[in-house]
Design a protein around this motif. Sequence first.
Motif, short mmCIF file in Angstrom:
data_model
loop_
_atom_site.label_atom_id
_atom_site.label_comp_id
_atom_site.label_asym_id
_atom_site.label_seq_id
_atom_site.Cartn_x
_atom_site.Cartn_y
_atom_site.Cartn_z
N ASN A 102 55.24 10.98 -8.55
CA ASN A 102 54.62 12.15 -9.17
C ASN A 102 55.35 13.44 -8.83
O ASN A 102 55.33 14.39 -9.62
N ILE A 103 56.00 13.49 -7.66
CA ILE A 103 56.86 14.63 -7.36
C ILE A 103 58.00 14.68 -8.39
O ILE A 103 58.35 15.74 -8.93
N GLY A 104 58.57 13.50 -8.69
CA GLY A 104 59.64 13.44 -9.69
C GLY A 104 59.15 13.89 -11.06
O GLY A 104 59.81 14.66 -11.77
N LEU A 105 57.94 13.44 -11.41
CA LEU A 105 57.36 13.80 -12.71
C LEU A 105 57.08 15.29 -12.78
O LEU A 105 57.34 15.95 -13.81
N GLU B 51 58.66 17.59 -11.24
CA GLU B 51 59.94 18.30 -11.41
C GLU B 51 60.42 18.22 -12.86
O GLU B 51 60.94 19.20 -13.40
N SER B 52 60.23 17.06 -13.48
CA SER B 52 60.62 16.95 -14.89
C SER B 52 59.87 17.96 -15.75
O SER B 52 60.43 18.54 -16.69
N ASN C 25 61.24 21.38 -15.10
CA ASN C 25 62.55 21.48 -15.75
C ASN C 25 62.43 21.61 -17.27
O ASN C 25 63.24 22.28 -17.91
N ARG D 262 61.77 25.16 -17.81
CA ARG D 262 62.99 25.89 -17.53
C ARG D 262 63.99 25.74 -18.70
O ARG D 262 64.54 26.75 -19.18
N ILE E 69 59.79 24.39 -8.55
CA ILE E 69 59.35 23.55 -7.43
C ILE E 69 58.36 22.53 -7.99
O ILE E 69 57.57 22.85 -8.89
N SER E 70 58.42 21.32 -7.49
CA SER E 70 57.44 20.32 -7.89
C SER E 70 56.47 20.07 -6.75
O SER E 70 56.90 19.80 -5.62
N PHE F 299 56.25 21.05 2.94
CA PHE F 299 56.47 22.13 1.96
C PHE F 299 56.35 23.51 2.60
O PHE F 299 56.20 24.50 1.88
N ILE G 26 64.05 18.56 -5.12
CA ILE G 26 63.27 17.59 -4.35
C ILE G 26 64.03 17.15 -3.10
O ILE G 26 65.22 16.86 -3.14
N PRO H 246 66.15 13.54 -9.81
CA PRO H 246 65.98 12.78 -8.57
C PRO H 246 66.85 11.51 -8.52
O PRO H 246 66.77 10.67 -9.42
N ILE I 47 64.09 9.38 -13.29
CA ILE I 47 63.56 9.60 -11.94
C ILE I 47 63.85 8.36 -11.11
O ILE I 47 63.35 7.28 -11.41
#
Lengths: 173, 440
Positions: A118-121, A123-124, A127, A130, A146-147, B223, B249, B272, B293
């Motif tokens: 979910n951190i990866g998601l 960030e997507s 992005n 962005r 930041i995610s 964090f 990350i 990632p 990912i």
Amino acid sequence: MKSKSLACLAVAIVVLLVGGCASTGGEGDPGASVEDYGSGTGAYTSGASQGGAWTGSALEDPNSPLYTKTIYFDFDQSTVRSDYIEILSAHASYLISSPSTTVLIEGHGDERGSREYNIGLGESRANAIRNFLEAEGVSPSQINTISYGEERPAAFGNDEASWSENRRGVLVY
Amino acid sequence: MKKLLTLILLFVVALQTKAAPLTIEITQGLEGALPIAVVPFAWRGDQGAPPPHEVGGIVAADLGRSGRFKPLPTQDMLSKPSRGDQVDFRDWRALNVDNLVIGEISPNGPGGYLVKFHLYDVFRGEQLTGYSIPTTARDLRATAHHIADIVYETLTGQPGAFATRIAYVTSIRGGTGKDRTEQVELRIADADGYGAQSIVSSKEPIMSPAWSPDGRKIAYVSFENAQPSIWVQEVFTGKREKLTSFKGINGAPAWSPDGRSLALTLSKDGNPDIFVMDVARRSLRPITRHRAIDTEPAWSPDGRSLVFTSDRGGAPQIYQVSVNGGEPSRVTFEGPYNARASFSPDGRLLGMVTRVDGNYRIATLDPTTRDLRVLSTGRLDESPSFAPNGSMIIYATQASGKGVLAAVSTDGRVQQRLRLQEGDVREPVWSPYLKNERNR
């Protein structure tokens, strides 16, 4: 729609206290978190924002598209939905016209599944916002991301109503 | 000014504070659990402080919690021997007890104790094992867990994992709206939930704790300063250092079996990917390079390959790759969502999160037969972690809207629930075997 908007304008001054115009609805409890104020989508028109009633920053004007700083995503998706294009375009114009302003884009997800994925998601999602802003011409140096994944939920329920509020990107000026 | 503000806002301390205990209850036991009696250990001291813990009670509770044993309640015992010559096996045969543990504790120098125990086969009327263990007041619980390990291994043939610890993250929320606060802590407790201590405390998220193979260090993601960083902290001293703080990350740290490297997730190059860091040299080696990912790396026990989660096929699935890099191969094919895999200590199974009918559950996969077994029954189960003997998997689940911990035996037959009085508990990780006595 016009009269509804005017009604909203009438209570715009106290909107920061009550957390949003009730008639906008639709996005859950707007008072649940700081970043979700103004997440309702019906509280702006171009006519109202040109009326000059608001003297502060357009970012704080409930009648400006810039007031909306949270945009929502579909499950396991990080594509900007078409209903947010107008809002993000307004943010892009604002950033282009104010080159010294920077924005932090937070990406968030709902609680389902594993936390690091979910951190990866998240960030997507950050992005995706962005990339949209940069495609509109915003300088990359004005944008940070930041995610938080599922670590910073806006709503705490274990159901779709809360999950849909948590799958979000937040623009923090 | 901004720095000063950061200093004021930052509330991260490396300290050893007492925290509320975890309460463990068995929600589903093993049918045919072995009846055993553990007699309260007798105190043989005329002078000096009596032992601060009842060792026999700790041993009985450990054995009972495993689900494989059914300890006889103390009040049902017909006699309470503490030495071999006091045992009358007829008392225990009458109660249908298969095995008997007795023991005594005597003073052993200043602040020291000597714990003697015997394990008997009641029907054959003979001793199976017996030890004398010197210990101290501070290490007495650890000694009790070691005795439980010895009993468990003698009777089941598998090593016990009672003298181990768990690390987990707690979150206590307060306030609403703009006054909303969150206190996140990384805590460590004995495997029986006792002696919980907070080792990191922050107002920002803490994630993904990972024990070093010697159990002396924990890597985690923090964090603090509004930027995810990977830290390594010494468990006993609280000393810590920042390992990575790249743009994007910094996540999912995983120690190699030899403790020299950490696999981790970095998105510094745009999205990632998995990297391996040589911890001493701080050098980074890229393992995957894909626009999807890639995250949640875990080492195979031989240290030669990594499994990880990737959505390169459109949805999260488990892949495996050599530590030398190269083309990853897909491991999971069943189900729309498989994530957060880790190897069982013997390397035969993968524990993971899988989606079944819209629910997220803990499952094991045998990669050779592709046999997927769903072990948990919750809606939102996550973060599985094997006990070092492979007997149980601890994981995070939800109960009444609260994050709680649960454990399930690897065969799915025994279930436990671990509760914290206040707040949410998540991301449990079981320690490896702890070779040295603890050093609190």
